[in-house]
Motif scaffolding. Sequence first.
Motif, PDB file in Angstrom:
ATOM      1  N   SER A  92       1.651  13.266  -7.954  1.00 10.68           N
ATOM      2  CA  SER A  92       0.628  14.384  -7.770  1.00 10.68           C
ATOM      3  C   SER A  92       1.374  15.610  -6.898  1.00 10.68           C
ATOM      4  O   SER A  92       0.454  16.572  -6.585  1.00 10.68           O
ATOM      5  CB  SER A  92      -0.834  13.955  -6.950  1.00 10.68           C
ATOM      6  N   HIS A  93       2.403  15.502  -6.572  1.00 15.80           N
ATOM      7  CA  HIS A  93       3.315  16.550  -5.733  1.00 15.80           C
ATOM      8  C   HIS A  93       2.614  16.714  -4.341  1.00 15.80           C
ATOM      9  O   HIS A  93       2.514  17.516  -3.974  1.00 15.80           O
ATOM     10  CB  HIS A  93       3.271  17.834  -6.408  1.00 15.80           C
ATOM     11  N   THR A  94       2.207  15.568  -3.871  1.00 15.40           N
ATOM     12  CA  THR A  94       1.556  15.704  -2.521  1.00 15.40           C
ATOM     13  C   THR A  94       2.656  15.301  -1.513  1.00 15.40           C
ATOM     14  O   THR A  94       2.655  14.105  -1.239  1.00 15.40           O
ATOM     15  CB  THR A  94       0.284  14.645  -2.548  1.00 15.40           C
ATOM     16  N   TRP A  95       3.157  16.474  -1.091  1.00 17.20           N
ATOM     17  CA  TRP A  95       4.477  15.766  -0.259  1.00 17.20           C
ATOM     18  C   TRP A  95       4.089  15.389   0.994  1.00 17.20           C
ATOM     19  O   TRP A  95       4.989  14.360   1.507  1.00 17.20           O
ATOM     20  CB  TRP A  95       5.469  17.118  -0.205  1.00 17.20           C
ATOM     21  N   VAL A  96       3.031  15.612   1.526  1.00 18.88           N
ATOM     22  CA  VAL A  96       2.776  14.901   2.805  1.00 18.88           C
ATOM     23  C   VAL A  96       2.648  13.498   2.711  1.00 18.88           C
ATOM     24  O   VAL A  96       3.027  12.521   3.460  1.00 18.88           O
ATOM     25  CB  VAL A  96       1.557  15.542   3.535  1.00 18.88           C
ATOM     26  N   LEU A  97       2.053  12.959   1.383  1.00 17.06           N
ATOM     27  CA  LEU A  97       1.759  11.479   1.204  1.00 17.06           C
ATOM     28  C   LEU A  97       3.317  10.827   0.839  1.00 17.06           C
ATOM     29  O   LEU A  97       3.669   9.767   1.509  1.00 17.06           O
ATOM     30  CB  LEU A  97       1.035  11.539  -0.169  1.00 17.06           C
ATOM     31  N   ILE A 152      -3.078   4.326  10.693  1.00 18.35           N
ATOM     32  CA  ILE A 152      -3.754   5.408  10.275  1.00 18.35           C
ATOM     33  C   ILE A 152      -3.688   5.952   8.961  1.00 18.35           C
ATOM     34  O   ILE A 152      -4.629   6.194   8.169  1.00 18.35           O
ATOM     35  CB  ILE A 152      -3.866   6.391  11.461  1.00 18.35           C
ATOM     36  N   PHE A 153      -2.157   6.223   8.785  1.00 14.70           N
ATOM     37  CA  PHE A 153      -1.896   6.567   7.322  1.00 14.70           C
ATOM     38  C   PHE A 153      -2.578   5.782   6.177  1.00 14.70           C
ATOM     39  O   PHE A 153      -2.799   6.156   5.186  1.00 14.70           O
ATOM     40  CB  PHE A 153      -0.594   6.811   7.281  1.00 14.70           C
ATOM     41  N   GLN A 154      -2.288   4.331   6.480  1.00  8.17           N
ATOM     42  CA  GLN A 154      -2.554   3.379   5.360  1.00  8.17           C
ATOM     43  C   GLN A 154      -4.089   3.423   5.169  1.00  8.17           C
ATOM     44  O   GLN A 154      -4.429   3.350   4.219  1.00  8.17           O
ATOM     45  CB  GLN A 154      -2.181   1.876   6.025  1.00  8.17           C
ATOM     46  N   TRP A 155      -4.907   3.704   6.215  1.00  9.50           N
ATOM     47  CA  TRP A 155      -6.523   3.563   6.137  1.00  9.50           C
ATOM     48  C   TRP A 155      -6.877   4.977   5.171  1.00  9.50           C
ATOM     49  O   TRP A 155      -7.627   5.107   4.483  1.00  9.50           O
ATOM     50  CB  TRP A 155      -7.316   3.377   7.281  1.00  9.50           C
ATOM     51  N   VAL A 156      -6.016   6.129   5.801  1.00  6.09           N
ATOM     52  CA  VAL A 156      -6.607   7.444   5.143  1.00  6.09           C
ATOM     53  C   VAL A 156      -6.142   7.399   3.564  1.00  6.09           C
ATOM     54  O   VAL A 156      -7.001   7.805   2.786  1.00  6.09           O
ATOM     55  CB  VAL A 156      -5.797   8.595   5.880  1.00  6.09           C
ATOM     56  N   VAL A 188       0.914  -1.129  -0.128  1.00 11.89           N
ATOM     57  CA  VAL A 188      -0.064  -0.003  -0.136  1.00 11.89           C
ATOM     58  C   VAL A 188       0.680   1.365  -0.279  1.00 11.89           C
ATOM     59  O   VAL A 188       0.548   2.149  -0.723  1.00 11.89           O
ATOM     60  CB  VAL A 188      -0.954  -0.146   1.307  1.00 11.89           C
ATOM     61  N   PHE A 189       2.094   1.227   0.664  1.00 15.79           N
ATOM     62  CA  PHE A 189       2.496   2.538   0.846  1.00 15.79           C
ATOM     63  C   PHE A 189       3.483   2.837  -0.410  1.00 15.79           C
ATOM     64  O   PHE A 189       3.810   3.963  -0.637  1.00 15.79           O
ATOM     65  CB  PHE A 189       3.826   2.172   2.042  1.00 15.79           C
ATOM     66  N   SER A 190       3.990   1.709  -1.059  1.00 14.49           N
ATOM     67  CA  SER A 190       4.544   2.180  -2.225  1.00 14.49           C
ATOM     68  C   SER A 190       3.476   2.743  -3.300  1.00 14.49           C
ATOM     69  O   SER A 190       4.239   3.571  -4.105  1.00 14.49           O
ATOM     70  CB  SER A 190       5.199   0.818  -3.133  1.00 14.49           C
ATOM     71  N   VAL A 191       2.443   2.297  -3.339  1.00 15.57           N
ATOM     72  CA  VAL A 191       1.242   2.911  -4.244  1.00 15.57           C
ATOM     73  C   VAL A 191       1.306   4.479  -3.913  1.00 15.57           C
ATOM     74  O   VAL A 191       1.242   5.485  -4.612  1.00 15.57           O
ATOM     75  CB  VAL A 191       0.068   2.343  -4.158  1.00 15.57           C
ATOM     76  N   ALA A 192       1.161   4.642  -2.358  1.00 19.28           N
ATOM     77  CA  ALA A 192       1.321   6.086  -1.955  1.00 19.28           C
ATOM     78  C   ALA A 192       2.410   6.736  -2.184  1.00 19.28           C
ATOM     79  O   ALA A 192       2.093   8.037  -2.713  1.00 19.28           O
ATOM     80  CB  ALA A 192       0.781   5.862  -0.408  1.00 19.28           C
ATOM     81  N   LEU A 193       3.396   6.223  -2.193  1.00 22.09           N
ATOM     82  CA  LEU A 193       4.638   7.019  -2.578  1.00 22.09           C
ATOM     83  C   LEU A 193       4.714   7.335  -3.958  1.00 22.09           C
ATOM     84  O   LEU A 193       4.830   8.500  -4.419  1.00 22.09           O
ATOM     85  CB  LEU A 193       6.049   6.287  -2.283  1.00 22.09           C
TER      86      LEU A 193
END
Lengths: 59, 348
Positions: free
Chosen positions: A26-31, B263-267, A15-20
């Motif tokens: 999308s230049h969403t730096w918090v993500l 929490i980050f994962q779910w958001v 999941v985290f790699s997709v988020a990265l």
Amino acid sequence: MNGYGPVIPATGGGVFSVALVWGIYSHTWVLVFFSVIALAIMIYSFARLLKGEKKLSIK
Amino acid sequence: MKSPQLLAIVPAHNEQKIIANTIVDLLNQSLGISILIVADNCSDDTVSIVKEFERQYPNVKLMETVDNNKKKAGAVNQAITTIGNYPLDAILLMDADTRIDVYAVERAWNTLSSDRTLAAVCSKAGVLPYEGKNLFEWFLYYLQRLEYSLFDSQRVETLGCIKVVHGMAALHRWSSILEVGGFDDDNLVEDYDLTIRYKEAGYNVTIELEMKAWTEVPVKLRDWWKQRLRWNRGGVDTLKKHGWNVVTKNHIIQHYVMNIITIFQWVFLIMFVALLFRGGLLMHGLVLIITLLSMSSSIYRLKYLEERNVLDYVFRLLLIPELLYGILQTSNQYHAYYNFLTNKKQSW
């Protein structure tokens, strides 16, 4: 059991790699920030597993 | 070489269906071990079954608890008190619903006796097969089968100072368990508490992967929820009891870090699904490849499953089943936090 508290997600870094990727795209730096931290923990955890296995094979 | 003096203590509460199998597993061990079945407030045929074994085998003994209202921990403590100063080398603490491999005790003893700093060695934790026909129950069983192998891989990560010497099957050095005073029988997760006390006393604890054991898991959602609520609540209660110290600090930090990650994962997932539905996100092939690559560690961890099959890999690769299970785990964790903060009494 090791489940007496929160544990690392069974899905690993999936999941985290997709988020990265999405965060960079999308230049969403918090993500990017949170996904880098999460992925670093996943990599650290995996490295410790390999180290533990190495110790077991030496024993 | 002198044979070690080993004793298996098996607390049993209404275990007539499985106690015979458990005793047979212990009788068949490659390294000889005496067996003490501690019948705790049994109202079924457990006592008569054990008495039959007692008649046939001199190394099988039955003990019945007296006025015990402290569940498993109270039963084990009564057994430890009864044994007193008997010169033992180690005791195997084992749940009555656990099956063990024929070499389990020998492997565990080899590990325990090789290192004087070790107080206990726990088994690999497998799950007994599900024999029902209910699809939902099978699904819940299967997710736990995968989860237990994840627990084992996490124990290997922390080899020598594992988080919990679990209660399903573990060999404890007799002098060490006497030194720390046995179980805290007011604790919901007495094995976790005992592990922390071992470490506070300066001992190490580890896992022996060749000590193989399998246990039953709850397959009804209500039973699963109750078990996990006890585990999670017991976990935070135990950390509160011990406070911040050199042993517990990593466990406390883990609560904070893992919750932030969860929490980050779910958001993120909620945002992701919302965008998918609005058509604002194209699933690029590259994203899929990166996802699969970053899942390699969780796929690698499947090696800790005994008798793994293609379905195990399918389950993990699909992501969705374990994500759904993660929602359940997280919800249960937060329920436990809520009960802890509101000081709600937690029963077994």
